[in-house]
Write an enzyme that holds these catalytic residues in place. Structure first.
Site, mmCIF file in Angstrom:
data_model
loop_
_atom_site.group_PDB
_atom_site.id
_atom_site.type_symbol
_atom_site.label_atom_id
_atom_site.label_comp_id
_atom_site.label_asym_id
_atom_site.label_seq_id
_atom_site.Cartn_x
_atom_site.Cartn_y
_atom_site.Cartn_z
ATOM 1 N N GLU A 228 0.801 -1.317 -0.054
ATOM 2 C CA GLU A 228 -0.122 0.017 0.005
ATOM 3 C C GLU A 228 0.816 1.403 -0.073
ATOM 4 O O GLU A 228 1.595 1.498 1.029
ATOM 5 C CB GLU A 228 -0.882 0.160 1.229
ATOM 6 C CG GLU A 228 -1.647 -1.109 1.293
ATOM 7 C CD GLU A 228 -2.766 -1.202 0.353
ATOM 8 O OE1 GLU A 228 -3.215 -0.216 -0.275
ATOM 9 O OE2 GLU A 228 -3.656 -2.148 0.393
ATOM 10 N N CYS A 262 -2.137 9.288 2.542
ATOM 11 C CA CYS A 262 -1.625 8.947 1.178
ATOM 12 C C CYS A 262 -2.332 9.487 0.229
ATOM 13 O O CYS A 262 -2.197 9.479 -1.177
ATOM 14 C CB CYS A 262 -1.477 7.417 1.337
ATOM 15 S SG CYS A 262 -2.893 6.662 1.991
HETATM 16 N N1 LIG Z 1 -1.456 3.316 0.227
HETATM 17 C C1 LIG Z 1 -1.533 3.628 1.575
HETATM 18 O O1 LIG Z 1 -2.459 2.759 2.348
HETATM 19 C C2 LIG Z 1 -0.710 4.563 2.417
HETATM 20 C C3 LIG Z 1 -0.963 4.632 3.620
HETATM 21 C C4 LIG Z 1 0.126 5.465 4.412
HETATM 22 C C5 LIG Z 1 0.923 5.969 3.793
HETATM 23 N N2 LIG Z 1 1.271 5.604 2.651
HETATM 24 C C6 LIG Z 1 2.558 6.133 2.301
HETATM 25 O O2 LIG Z 1 3.772 5.918 3.189
HETATM 26 C C7 LIG Z 1 4.680 7.171 2.815
HETATM 27 C C8 LIG Z 1 4.612 7.893 3.901
HETATM 28 O O3 LIG Z 1 4.764 6.832 5.269
HETATM 29 P P1 LIG Z 1 6.270 6.314 6.018
HETATM 30 O O4 LIG Z 1 7.152 7.619 5.851
HETATM 31 O O5 LIG Z 1 6.129 5.977 7.167
HETATM 32 O O6 LIG Z 1 6.732 5.419 4.842
HETATM 33 P P2 LIG Z 1 8.341 4.546 4.975
HETATM 34 O O7 LIG Z 1 8.253 3.875 3.733
HETATM 35 O O8 LIG Z 1 9.416 5.452 5.189
HETATM 36 O O9 LIG Z 1 8.202 3.557 6.274
HETATM 37 C C9 LIG Z 1 7.179 2.565 6.389
HETATM 38 C C10 LIG Z 1 7.828 1.680 7.158
HETATM 39 O O10 LIG Z 1 9.058 1.005 6.575
HETATM 40 C C11 LIG Z 1 10.010 1.093 7.187
HETATM 41 N N3 LIG Z 1 11.267 1.317 6.618
HETATM 42 C C12 LIG Z 1 11.776 2.774 6.534
HETATM 43 N N4 LIG Z 1 12.814 2.756 5.673
HETATM 44 C C13 LIG Z 1 13.084 1.428 5.523
HETATM 45 C C14 LIG Z 1 13.922 0.765 4.653
HETATM 46 N N5 LIG Z 1 15.221 1.433 4.105
HETATM 47 N N6 LIG Z 1 14.333 -0.602 4.752
HETATM 48 C C15 LIG Z 1 13.216 -1.307 5.505
HETATM 49 N N7 LIG Z 1 12.225 -0.698 6.108
HETATM 50 C C16 LIG Z 1 12.318 0.636 5.982
HETATM 51 C C17 LIG Z 1 9.676 1.943 8.569
HETATM 52 O O11 LIG Z 1 10.365 1.535 9.472
HETATM 53 C C18 LIG Z 1 8.199 1.961 8.618
HETATM 54 O O12 LIG Z 1 7.728 1.101 9.300
HETATM 55 C C19 LIG Z 1 3.973 8.096 1.798
HETATM 56 O O13 LIG Z 1 4.875 7.809 0.579
HETATM 57 C C20 LIG Z 1 2.471 7.503 1.848
HETATM 58 O O14 LIG Z 1 1.792 7.897 0.662
HETATM 59 C C21 LIG Z 1 0.590 4.811 1.977
HETATM 60 C C1 LIG Z 2 -24.474 12.276 13.521
HETATM 61 C C2 LIG Z 2 -25.938 12.337 13.017
HETATM 62 C C3 LIG Z 2 -26.254 11.647 12.002
HETATM 63 C C4 LIG Z 2 -25.236 10.964 11.143
HETATM 64 C C5 LIG Z 2 -24.033 11.803 10.392
HETATM 65 C C6 LIG Z 2 -23.187 11.001 9.584
HETATM 66 C C7 LIG Z 2 -23.753 9.989 8.753
HETATM 67 C C8 LIG Z 2 -22.165 11.720 9.267
HETATM 68 C C9 LIG Z 2 -21.177 11.172 8.511
HETATM 69 C C10 LIG Z 2 -19.861 11.568 8.617
HETATM 70 C C11 LIG Z 2 -18.778 11.596 7.565
HETATM 71 C C12 LIG Z 2 -19.139 11.028 6.316
HETATM 72 C C13 LIG Z 2 -17.539 11.506 8.097
HETATM 73 C C14 LIG Z 2 -16.572 11.310 7.335
HETATM 74 C C15 LIG Z 2 -15.381 10.684 8.103
HETATM 75 C C16 LIG Z 2 -14.113 10.692 7.248
HETATM 76 C C17 LIG Z 2 -13.206 9.745 7.744
HETATM 77 C C18 LIG Z 2 -13.423 8.937 8.781
HETATM 78 C C19 LIG Z 2 -11.947 9.701 6.892
HETATM 79 C C20 LIG Z 2 -11.038 8.996 7.064
HETATM 80 C C21 LIG Z 2 -9.827 8.771 6.180
HETATM 81 C C22 LIG Z 2 -8.858 7.979 6.538
HETATM 82 C C23 LIG Z 2 -8.899 6.879 7.482
HETATM 83 C C24 LIG Z 2 -7.540 8.168 5.730
HETATM 84 C C25 LIG Z 2 -6.820 7.202 5.508
HETATM 85 C C26 LIG Z 2 -5.585 7.329 4.821
HETATM 86 C C27 LIG Z 2 -4.687 6.307 4.433
HETATM 87 C C28 LIG Z 2 -5.425 4.906 4.379
HETATM 88 C C29 LIG Z 2 -3.627 6.886 3.848
HETATM 89 O O1 LIG Z 2 -2.857 7.678 4.148
HETATM 90 C C30 LIG Z 2 -27.560 11.470 11.574
HETATM 91 C C31 LIG Z 2 -28.188 12.337 10.264
HETATM 92 C C32 LIG Z 2 -27.836 10.195 11.289
HETATM 93 C C33 LIG Z 2 -28.473 11.762 12.600
HETATM 94 C C34 LIG Z 2 -28.392 13.147 13.243
HETATM 95 C C35 LIG Z 2 -26.821 13.104 13.952
#
Ligand SMILES: NC(=O)c1ccc[n+]([C@@H]2O[C@H](COP(=O)([O-])OP(=O)(O)OC[C@H]3O[C@@H](n4cnc5c(N)ncnc54)[C@H](O)[C@@H]3O)[C@@H](O)[C@H]2O)c1
Ligand SMILES: CC1=C(/C=C/C(C)=C/C=C/C(C)=C/C=C/C=C(C)/C=C/C=C(C)/C=C/C=C(\C)C=O)C(C)(C)CCC1
Length: 531
Positions: A228, A262
């Site tokens: 990811e 990300c």
């Molecule tokens: N696609 C996704 O779900 C997602 C989610 C969060 C972050 N990201 C991406 O992650 C990056 C930022 O996160 P980060 O800085 O923690 O990432 P990173 O790649 O630097 O580190 C991630 C993990 O890898 C390990 N690591 C770091 N360097 C390493 C190496 N040389 N060899 C082996 N392991 C190593 C770290 O200890 C850490 O646990 C961004 O590019 C972001 O877009 C992607």
């Molecule tokens: C509160 C009341 C009601 C309902 C309200 C509702 C349905 C609210 C909805 C809220 C929303 C849409 C919230 C959005 C949240 C966003 C989130 C959690 C985003 C998360 C993002 C993440 C985890 C990002 C991850 C990143 C990654 C993987 C990489 O770096 C009613 C209307 C039912 C009744 C009144 C009260």
């Protein structure tokens, strides 16, 4: 409970020389087969749910210390997120693990009496490596998938969020089966030692650069990986967009977790005539979110450390664009204001590098054609894209540019719901997480055929001595093409017969229904004529 009153142990790396024993222990536990028992898995998932709830104060305090994550976001996107993952799996696991019977059209009609099924089996011992931006969610959510699938696992949280890493270590060790689940803390040396071990799956979330290191090492032992990774995600704004909504939603994407997401957009390609208006709407949204300025807001997080602060500062220092919103920074607080930069060139640090912070750029375009050309040349396979346009324009963006996922008319909604599939494409990742996909990621799809003794009559054709009569019979069963050598469908007698019999319907049920309607229509017509 106030964050300061919670005691979190000092960060301690795991001794590199004990890593082989930790790995060997979880491998050994997998071989005992106890993790294959679904009730055992459910118990572990229930324990994890309560562990997260009971460690809530420690996790919240750690998120505050590591990322200055607000209580609101810590609950919504980390603690409750993973609890909700647990609940989803607990509710659905017994359905997910059920064998799937295979029938027509997957199994040809002449083999329909043989029993084919697909069984979901745990892959084995998994290594889960987490990033710093969502240290709890992105380390523990994959663990939920691993437990559900019946895998054992070692977690390696990010060392950049040391408090979260220490809390998760204690929590997992104390609450889950210690022979099946373990946490190794540390950075590069510890990951290097972990990669020397044989795993059955490596689940890595982080940068593409480190993802490459992981994939290369995994390839040496043909270990499957789920990667990811990140991306330079574009957003498209056309003349048909609702500018106010687009500005508000895209700015939200760069304020959650101080933009260390990300999925958040790196740059926005805006129709040139809309740019001044769009910037005004961004400023309005900013005022709405931060009535007393971003720095004073209790909701906005901080940059994880000085290295990342300087990385972001460098992007802003090097840009040839003009800051049109924000721009304030304070290293002592690791604070960077949500900042928009108006670019005059695509060859700019603000476009070519992944921001992964609260800064983003705006590039004016003359057409959607130009926008798509630019986005495809900046990064052909980003993790996400966002399109704000008419239905037709949004469809065009989806057709002419790929991405891991996409949201139309909003920021990363597709990644904000923890049960829908989530993953990258090309160099933004491989493999899918979230919901059932997390279970599948740690499972092996094992096809099983069960052939009854009596079937030898049917199977005679496969045994020696071969008899060409049988081969002719087998070949006669093969479906005949209804297309010519140019790929055109041949509308022969069979086609017309099936069209007439089906009354144009594809499925037999539809055809039957249509015929019934025709007959009923005919009947009523006849009745009316007679009366
Ligand atoms: N696609 C996704 O779900 C997602 C989610 C969060 C972050 N990201 C991406 O992650 C990056 C930022 O996160 P980060 O800085 O923690 O990432 P990173 O790649 O630097 O580190 C991630 C993990 O890898 C390990 N690591 C770091 N360097 C390493 C190496 N040389 N060899 C082996 N392991 C190593 C770290 O200890 C850490 O646990 C961004 O590019 C972001 O877009 C992607
Ligand atoms: C509160 C009341 C009601 C309902 C309200 C509702 C349905 C609210 C909805 C809220 C929303 C849409 C919230 C959005 C949240 C966003 C989130 C959690 C985003 C998360 C993002 C993440 C985890 C990002 C991850 C990143 C990654 C993987 C990489 O770096 C009613 C209307 C039912 C009744 C009144 C009260």
């Amino acid at each position: 409970m106030a964050a300061t009153s919670v005691k979190i142990p000092e960060f301690e790396t795991t001794a590199v020389d004990v890593i082989p024993a930790i790995a060997s222990n979880v491998r050994g536990t997998f071989r005992t087969n106890k993790t294959k028992n679904v009730q055992w898995r459910l118990t572990q998932l229930r324990k994890l749910y309560w562990a997260i709830e009971d460690y809530r104060p420690q996790l919240m305090a750690a998120l505050k210390k590591d990322l200055n994550k607000s209580e609101y976001e810590a609950v919504l996107t980390e603690v409750d997120w993973v609890k909700s993952d647990c609940m989803f799996m607990i509710k659905n696991l017994e359905t997910f693990v059920k064998d799937e019977k295979l029938a027509a059209p997957t199994v040809p009609a002449h083999f329909s009496l043989m029993k084919f099924r697909v069984r979901k089996e745990p892959l084995g011992a998994a290594l889960i490596i987490g990033p710093y931006n969502y240290p709890v969610q992105l380390t523990l959510s994959p663990l939920v998938g691993a437990i559900a699938a019946g895998c054992t696992a070692v977690l390696k949280p990010s060392e950049l969020t040391p408090n979260c890493a220490m809390v998760m270590k204690e929590m997992v060790q104390k609450r889950l089966d210690p022979n099946a689940y373990a946490v190794v803390n540390g950075g590069i040396p510890e990951v290097t030692a972990l990669l020397e071990e044989k795993w059955d799956k490596i689940f890595f979330t982080g940068s593409a650069q480190v993802g490459t290191v992981i994939a290369k090492k995994a390839a040496e032992t043909l270990t499957p990986v789920c990667l990811e990774l990140g991306g330079r995600n574009p957003a498209f704004i056309t003349k048909n967009a609702n500018l106010k909504v687009a500005a508000k939603r895209l700015l939200w994407g760069k304020t959650l977790n101080a933009g260390q997401v990300c999925l958040s957009q790196n740059y926005i390609l805006v129709d040139i005539d809309l740019v001044p208006n769009f910037i005004e709407h961004l400023k309005d949204a900013y005022k709405e979110y931060f009535p007393n300025g971003a720095k004073a807001s209790p909701d906005l997080g901080r940059i994880v450390n000085a290295r990342h602060f300087h990385r972001l500062k460098k992007m802003l220092d090097e840009t040839k664009g003009k800051i049109v919103m924000g721009g304030e920074m304070d290293e002592s607080e690791l604070f960077i204001e949500p900042t928009a930069v108006l670019l005059n060139s695509t060859n700019d640090s603000m476009m070519t590098e992944e921001s992964f912070g609260p800064i983003f750029s705006i590039y004016p375009v003359h057409s959607l054609d130009q926008a798509l050309n630019i986005a495809n040349s900046v990064h052909r396979t980003p993790l996400a894209l966002y399109s704000f346009g008419s239905k037709k324009e949004n469809e065009r963006v989806l057709n002419e540019m790929t991405s891991g996922g996409a949201t139309l008319n909003d920021s990363y909604f597709h990644g904000s719901v923890n049960t829908v599939p989530f993953g990258g494409v090309g160099d933004s990742g491989t493999g899918v997480a979230h919901g059932k996909a997390a279970f599948d990621t740690f499972s092996h799809t094992r096809t099983i055929a069960e052939i009854p003794n009596w079937a030898d009559g049917i199977l005679r054709a496969r045994y020696m001595p071969y008899d060409f009569k049988n081969l002719r019979m087998i070949r006669a069963l093969a479906p005949k093409p209804n297309f010519d050598r140019n790929g055109k469908v041949i509308k022969g007698l069979g086609y017309w017969i099936s069209l007439v019999l089906g009354l144009g319907a594809k499925g037999a049920k539809g055809a039957l229904l249509r015929w019934l309607l025709v007959l009923a229509g005919g009947y009523f017509y006849q009745q009316r004529r007679q009366s």
